[in-house]
Design an enzyme around this catalytic site. Sequence first.
Site, PDB file in Angstrom:
ATOM      1  N   HIS A  45     -66.764  25.408  61.221  1.00  0.00           N
ATOM      2  CA  HIS A  45     -66.625  25.350  59.780  1.00  0.00           C
ATOM      3  C   HIS A  45     -67.927  24.883  59.133  1.00  0.00           C
ATOM      4  CE1 HIS A  45     -61.934  25.125  59.809  1.00  0.00           C
ATOM      5  NE2 HIS A  45     -62.429  26.160  60.478  1.00  0.00           N
ATOM      6  N   GLU A  47     -68.728  22.384  57.259  1.00  0.00           N
ATOM      7  CA  GLU A  47     -69.076  20.975  57.376  1.00  0.00           C
ATOM      8  C   GLU A  47     -69.750  20.685  58.717  1.00  0.00           C
ATOM      9  OE1 GLU A  47     -65.003  21.131  55.217  1.00  0.00           O
ATOM     10  OE2 GLU A  47     -66.179  22.358  56.588  1.00  0.00           O
ATOM     11  N   CYS A  70     -60.701  20.406  56.140  1.00  0.00           N
ATOM     12  CA  CYS A  70     -59.420  20.513  56.829  1.00  0.00           C
ATOM     13  C   CYS A  70     -59.155  19.260  57.653  1.00  0.00           C
ATOM     14  CB  CYS A  70     -59.393  21.758  57.722  1.00  0.00           C
ATOM     15  SG  CYS A  70     -60.553  21.712  59.115  1.00  0.00           S
ATOM     16  N   CYS A  79     -62.331  19.048  60.433  1.00  0.00           N
ATOM     17  CA  CYS A  79     -63.640  18.699  59.883  1.00  0.00           C
ATOM     18  C   CYS A  79     -63.673  17.244  59.433  1.00  0.00           C
ATOM     19  CB  CYS A  79     -63.971  19.609  58.711  1.00  0.00           C
ATOM     20  SG  CYS A  79     -64.287  21.317  59.207  1.00  0.00           S
ATOM     21  N   SER A 163     -65.914  63.666  38.537  1.00  0.00           N
ATOM     22  CA  SER A 163     -66.183  62.306  38.080  1.00  0.00           C
ATOM     23  C   SER A 163     -67.461  61.709  38.661  1.00  0.00           C
ATOM     24  CB  SER A 163     -65.000  61.395  38.437  1.00  0.00           C
ATOM     25  OG  SER A 163     -64.802  61.358  39.844  1.00  0.00           O
ATOM     26  N   ARG A 179     -66.646  46.220  47.236  1.00  0.00           N
ATOM     27  CA  ARG A 179     -65.985  46.799  48.413  1.00  0.00           C
ATOM     28  C   ARG A 179     -66.322  45.993  49.667  1.00  0.00           C
ATOM     29  NH1 ARG A 179     -66.909  53.173  49.353  1.00  0.00           N
ATOM     30  NH2 ARG A 179     -65.656  53.298  47.444  1.00  0.00           N
ATOM     31  N   THR A 191     -56.410  61.177  45.819  1.00  0.00           N
ATOM     32  CA  THR A 191     -57.860  60.981  45.840  1.00  0.00           C
ATOM     33  C   THR A 191     -58.456  61.535  47.124  1.00  0.00           C
ATOM     34  OG1 THR A 191     -57.742  59.029  44.424  1.00  0.00           O
ATOM     35  CG2 THR A 191     -59.687  59.223  45.824  1.00  0.00           C
ATOM     36  N   ARG A 202     -72.065  51.444  51.176  1.00  0.00           N
ATOM     37  CA  ARG A 202     -73.436  51.937  51.093  1.00  0.00           C
ATOM     38  C   ARG A 202     -74.168  51.107  50.033  1.00  0.00           C
ATOM     39  NH1 ARG A 202     -69.903  55.869  50.823  1.00  0.00           N
ATOM     40  NH2 ARG A 202     -70.279  56.352  48.622  1.00  0.00           N
ATOM     41  N   GLU A 289     -59.052  51.493  44.401  1.00  0.00           N
ATOM     42  CA  GLU A 289     -60.085  52.290  43.759  1.00  0.00           C
ATOM     43  C   GLU A 289     -59.568  53.588  43.144  1.00  0.00           C
ATOM     44  OE1 GLU A 289     -63.759  52.726  45.717  1.00  0.00           O
ATOM     45  OE2 GLU A 289     -63.767  50.723  46.582  1.00  0.00           O
TER      46      GLU A 289
END
Length: 359
Positions: A45, A47, A70, A79, A163, A179, A191, A202, A289
């Site tokens: 973690h 810390e 935690c 931690c 589009s 993304r 889609t 990308r 999306e």
Amino acid sequence: MEIALRLAGKAAGMTYPNPLVGAVIIDAKGNIIGRGLHKRAGSPHAEVMALRDAGSVPKGSTMVVTLEPCNHYGRTPPCTLAIRQSGIKRVVVGARDTNPGVRGGGIGYLRRAGIEVVSGVCEDRAKRLNEAYFKHVTTGLPFVSVKVALGIDGKMAAGDGSSRWITSEYMRKVAHGLRNGVDAVAVGVGTIIKDDPELTVRLVKMRQRPLHRIVFDTHLMTPLNARVIRNQSDAYRTILVTFSRDAARIGAFEGKGVRVMHARIKDGHVSMRYAMGLLGRYFASILIEGGAAIIGAVFRERLVDKVHAFMAPAIIGEDGLYPFKGVLLRNIKNAVRLRNVDVQTHSGECLVQGYPEWR
């Protein structure tokens, strides 16, 4: 805290099911002597990483950490124990952890150990950093965000369906950053059939954790040669969410390494509410999306937690495609308004981000 928040953000999209956490250690003279972040589940973690970076911790040192440490054993030891053993005398916390296994326990342990704790520093930013984690650990549901690219007349595509590209490469780079920072991206089968997208990252550096592509496909109409089906790899994996029980089609997809999940049906289509319950077993954050039918469905069922609206200085026309299909509000009093709105601009384009207020 600013440095700790930036450190935490570097691991966006990589830590599921854990939160994003950054930590900084400051000596009594105000010098930064240690920095750390949590990179992925199972790794040390933030810390502990900061303590390792600091080496021996001088007397009177302070740790600044974005999230309550935690206080339980999981894949790694607590931690709080490492902090107490290090000799740290003061801990500054950004946000308390809403995880039932932590909630106040870390801060309580440190105070009982004689360590001063100050909490709520840059709290709003610290909470926003882990908004998906907080929702997931308290509800079991993923944090659902919707990304749309629009002209100034509110249309997302021309009358003929074209589009690409409404927005500039700069804004597309921002979109790919979104993304890259979620557990999964999702689209409807329409889609896939119309655009055949890869749904890959990308324009920005890909994180070192698989990105899942989810296709909501009630009747398993996704073509077997679609790019999201063909390019299964260690970096990209695909899930089809369907109502269909067509064994032959299911077998064909599974033979290509695609996972098929079965959901209930509502109004002739996959129930988005039921689907999110299923997907919450595996993901804390999902970015939707498109297309218009899926976006409309999650809005109608009030499942949207955040909106990212990219707006280009273009008029697409009356015959263009409206992105919120089937969302009929009848009266301006019923408009879904966004709160905590942030607006970014670049060369005449803007990105409006906010959280829907559901009544």
